[in-house]
Design a protein around this motif. Structure first.
Motif, PDB file in Angstrom:
ATOM      1  N   GLY A 198       8.983  10.354   1.638  1.00  0.00           N
ATOM      2  CA  GLY A 198      10.248  10.232   2.459  1.00  0.00           C
ATOM      3  C   GLY A 198       9.476  10.008   3.759  1.00  0.00           C
ATOM      4  O   GLY A 198      10.348   8.198   4.055  1.00  0.00           O
ATOM      5  N   GLY A 199       8.446   9.363   3.797  1.00  0.00           N
ATOM      6  CA  GLY A 199       7.695   9.144   4.361  1.00  0.00           C
ATOM      7  C   GLY A 199       7.667   7.571   5.112  1.00  0.00           C
ATOM      8  O   GLY A 199       6.480   6.360   5.137  1.00  0.00           O
ATOM      9  N   HIS A 200       7.365   7.731   3.052  1.00  0.00           N
ATOM     10  CA  HIS A 200       6.718   5.862   2.507  1.00  0.00           C
ATOM     11  C   HIS A 200       7.284   5.088   2.386  1.00  0.00           C
ATOM     12  O   HIS A 200       7.147   4.067   2.165  1.00  0.00           O
ATOM     13  N   SER A 201       8.505   5.602   1.534  1.00  0.00           N
ATOM     14  CA  SER A 201       8.759   4.669   1.087  1.00  0.00           C
ATOM     15  C   SER A 201      10.689   3.975   1.576  1.00  0.00           C
ATOM     16  O   SER A 201      11.654   3.274   0.990  1.00  0.00           O
ATOM     17  N   GLY A 202      11.016   4.241   2.440  1.00  0.00           N
ATOM     18  CA  GLY A 202      12.224   3.621   3.932  1.00  0.00           C
ATOM     19  C   GLY A 202      12.706   4.575   3.986  1.00  0.00           C
ATOM     20  O   GLY A 202      12.046   6.384   4.300  1.00  0.00           O
ATOM     21  N   TRP A 223       0.398  -1.108  -0.024  1.00  0.00           N
ATOM     22  CA  TRP A 223       0.126   0.161   0.063  1.00  0.00           C
ATOM     23  C   TRP A 223       0.667   1.569  -0.015  1.00  0.00           C
ATOM     24  O   TRP A 223       0.722   2.063  -0.545  1.00  0.00           O
ATOM     25  N   LEU A 224       2.236   1.196   0.578  1.00  0.00           N
ATOM     26  CA  LEU A 224       2.728   2.354   1.007  1.00  0.00           C
ATOM     27  C   LEU A 224       3.599   2.979  -0.199  1.00  0.00           C
ATOM     28  O   LEU A 224       3.154   3.643  -1.148  1.00  0.00           O
ATOM     29  N   VAL A 225       3.634   1.865  -1.022  1.00  0.00           N
ATOM     30  CA  VAL A 225       4.522   2.229  -2.653  1.00  0.00           C
ATOM     31  C   VAL A 225       3.832   2.601  -3.327  1.00  0.00           C
ATOM     32  O   VAL A 225       3.816   3.590  -4.346  1.00  0.00           O
TER      33      VAL A 225
END
Length: 161
Positions: free
Chosen positions: A153-157, A43-45
């Protein structure tokens, strides 16, 4: 260095982070949710890619890669065609599941290419163009491109220090 060169570098870092975050992960890990209210890696990606695709396509006057290259069909999600994941409930987060990391990276790479093609053609004056008047102050193209870059920034690592 021109602003567009900085953005090209910044967007390329997202691509590196997306690949590093998902490559080699099996579907059960990609789709796992540590708790009922947590987001999965899938979901994040998917969400960070959908937001970039939606916002950049809108600013560029282009069709979203999600629709123009049939990624919506490839993912086969039980969600509205234009959905980007914004405001998703836990139940909607659960609908974003993938069978492989390649699907996520393939979609991101396609969005990345459309983003860079658009950014490469910009002039310094282009960054001043108003792209969204719903905000006060209205949002310029430069601000939109920076905000789209900042959101992942908060989603990919963790990203670079």
């Amino acid at each position: 260095m021109h602003a567009k060169d900085i953005l090209i570098d910044a967007y390329s870092r997202i691509q590196e982070e997306v690949h590093a975050a998902v490559e080699g992960l099996p579907p059960d890990i990609l789709n796992a949710r540590p708790s009922d209210d947590a987001n999965s890696v899938s979901w994040l990606v998917w969400h960070l890619t959908r937001v970039q695709d939606d916002h950049v396509a809108d600013a560029a006057g282009l069709e979203q890669v999600w629709l123009s290259q049939d990624w919506e069909k490839r993912f086969g999600l039980d969600l509205p065609r234009q959905d980007t994941g914004y405001g998703h409930s836990s139940a909607k987060v659960a609908k974003v599941r993938v069978d492989s990391a390649d699907l996520l990276t393939g979609y991101y790479d396609a969005v990345h290419e459309q983003t860079l093609e658009f950014v490469r053609g910009l002039t310094a004056k282009d960054f001043e163009r108003i792209v969204d008047e719903r905000w006060d102050p209205p949002v310029t193209l430069g601000v939109r491109l920076v905000s789209v870059r900042g959101a992942p920034g908060g989603h990919s690592g963790p990203g670079p220090p």
